[in-house]
Design an enzyme around this catalytic site. Sequence first.
Site, PDB file in Angstrom:
ATOM      1  N   ASP A  79      -2.156  -9.175   3.712  1.00 47.34           N
ATOM      2  CA  ASP A  79      -1.614  -7.834   3.474  1.00 47.34           C
ATOM      3  C   ASP A  79      -0.137  -7.811   3.877  1.00 47.34           C
ATOM      4  O   ASP A  79       0.458  -8.865   4.167  1.00 47.34           O
ATOM      5  CB  ASP A  79      -2.464  -6.757   4.174  1.00 47.34           C
ATOM      6  CG  ASP A  79      -2.288  -6.728   5.685  1.00 47.34           C
ATOM      7  OD1 ASP A  79      -1.552  -7.599   6.228  1.00 47.34           O
ATOM      8  OD2 ASP A  79      -2.864  -5.841   6.338  1.00 47.34           O
TER       9      ASP A  79
ATOM     10  N   CYS B 297      -4.419 -10.841   7.860  1.00 45.13           N
ATOM     11  CA  CYS B 297      -3.895  -9.467   7.919  1.00 45.13           C
ATOM     12  C   CYS B 297      -3.397  -9.263   9.354  1.00 45.13           C
ATOM     13  O   CYS B 297      -3.055 -10.237  10.027  1.00 45.13           O
ATOM     14  CB  CYS B 297      -4.921  -8.430   7.459  1.00 45.13           C
ATOM     15  SG  CYS B 297      -6.401  -8.249   8.475  1.00 45.13           S
TER      16      CYS B 297
ATOM     17  N   THR C  95      -4.980  -8.195  12.134  1.00 44.95           N
ATOM     18  CA  THR C  95      -5.931  -8.779  13.084  1.00 44.95           C
ATOM     19  C   THR C  95      -6.833  -9.834  12.448  1.00 44.95           C
ATOM     20  O   THR C  95      -7.522 -10.567  13.162  1.00 44.95           O
ATOM     21  CB  THR C  95      -6.866  -7.685  13.635  1.00 44.95           C
ATOM     22  OG1 THR C  95      -7.542  -7.079  12.517  1.00 44.95           O
ATOM     23  CG2 THR C  95      -6.094  -6.624  14.415  1.00 44.95           C
TER      24      THR C  95
ATOM     25  N   HIS D 226     -21.071 -25.497  12.090  1.00 43.94           N
ATOM     26  CA  HIS D 226     -22.370 -24.857  12.326  1.00 43.94           C
ATOM     27  C   HIS D 226     -22.706 -23.757  11.326  1.00 43.94           C
ATOM     28  O   HIS D 226     -23.875 -23.535  11.020  1.00 43.94           O
ATOM     29  CB  HIS D 226     -22.420 -24.249  13.733  1.00 43.94           C
ATOM     30  CG  HIS D 226     -22.446 -25.283  14.818  1.00 43.94           C
ATOM     31  ND1 HIS D 226     -22.664 -24.962  16.148  1.00 43.94           N
ATOM     32  CD2 HIS D 226     -22.256 -26.631  14.786  1.00 43.94           C
ATOM     33  CE1 HIS D 226     -22.627 -26.072  16.877  1.00 43.94           C
ATOM     34  NE2 HIS D 226     -22.361 -27.096  16.089  1.00 43.94           N
TER      35      HIS D 226
ATOM     36  N   HIS E 186     -28.788 -26.367  11.590  1.00 46.91           N
ATOM     37  CA  HIS E 186     -28.006 -25.164  11.296  1.00 46.91           C
ATOM     38  C   HIS E 186     -28.392 -24.535   9.958  1.00 46.91           C
ATOM     39  O   HIS E 186     -28.138 -23.361   9.728  1.00 46.91           O
ATOM     40  CB  HIS E 186     -26.512 -25.497  11.287  1.00 46.91           C
ATOM     41  CG  HIS E 186     -26.040 -26.086  12.571  1.00 46.91           C
ATOM     42  ND1 HIS E 186     -26.030 -25.374  13.752  1.00 46.91           N
ATOM     43  CD2 HIS E 186     -25.586 -27.332  12.872  1.00 46.91           C
ATOM     44  CE1 HIS E 186     -25.590 -26.150  14.728  1.00 46.91           C
ATOM     45  NE2 HIS E 186     -25.320 -27.347  14.222  1.00 46.91           N
TER      46      HIS E 186
HETATM   47  C1  RB5 Z   1      -2.552  -2.759   8.789  1.00 43.34           C
HETATM   48  O1  RB5 Z   1      -1.895  -1.789   9.546  1.00 43.34           O
HETATM   49  C2  RB5 Z   1      -3.736  -3.327   9.569  1.00 43.34           C
HETATM   50  O2  RB5 Z   1      -4.711  -2.344   9.726  1.00 43.34           O
HETATM   51  C3  RB5 Z   1      -4.296  -4.557   8.908  1.00 43.34           C
HETATM   52  O3  RB5 Z   1      -3.304  -5.525   8.791  1.00 43.34           O
HETATM   53  C4  RB5 Z   1      -5.441  -5.238   9.612  1.00 43.34           C
HETATM   54  O4  RB5 Z   1      -5.149  -5.467  10.940  1.00 43.34           O
HETATM   55  C5  RB5 Z   1      -6.775  -4.629   9.423  1.00 43.34           C
HETATM   56  O5  RB5 Z   1      -7.809  -5.149   9.866  1.00 43.34           O
END
Ligand code: RB5
Length: 155
Positions: free
Chosen positions: A8, A65, A67, A98, A133
């Site tokens: 993203d 993205c 996180t 696994h 597994h």
């Molecule tokens: C974008 O602000 C953020 O929400 C996205 O990059 C991500 O972390 C979502 O899981």
Amino acid sequence: MKLAIGNDHVAVDMKKEIKEYLESKGHEVIDVGTNSTERFNYPVSGYKVARMVADHEVDGGVLICGTGVGISLSANKVHGIRACVCSDPYTAKLSKQHNNTNIIAFGARVIGIETAKMIVDEWLNASYEGGRHQIRVDMIKEIEETQDLKAAHEE
Ligand code: RB5
């Protein structure tokens, strides 16, 4: 290997660096975007990469993205996808050995570029071990396909 990569708006720079890194190692990398820092909804690239992996157009996928959570959740909604979000190379390696993951995901706001490179290295160099597994991976598939799990009613 032939890989797909997606991200993203938060992860454009890290995606570019990881794409170049993978190419420098001899991989073919299909970039589904985004390459813009304008707000971009991560399910779009998560789905595109997942679709290509599920359809065997590529051998695996990399998703980034902020996180790694939203984009991996999106990918995991596609049948046949086992996407793992992780922040360390050990989890990446074990997720292949696994859990037979076919997509690796991480967060550009969570880890640095060197850790990201180590994660893709460990993940790509690892092989699924099968054996004991397989029954668990089959159970994951059963839940996906039936929204139920026979073994859960037996214990
Ligand atoms: C974008 O602000 C953020 O929400 C996205 O990059 C991500 O972390 C979502 O899981």
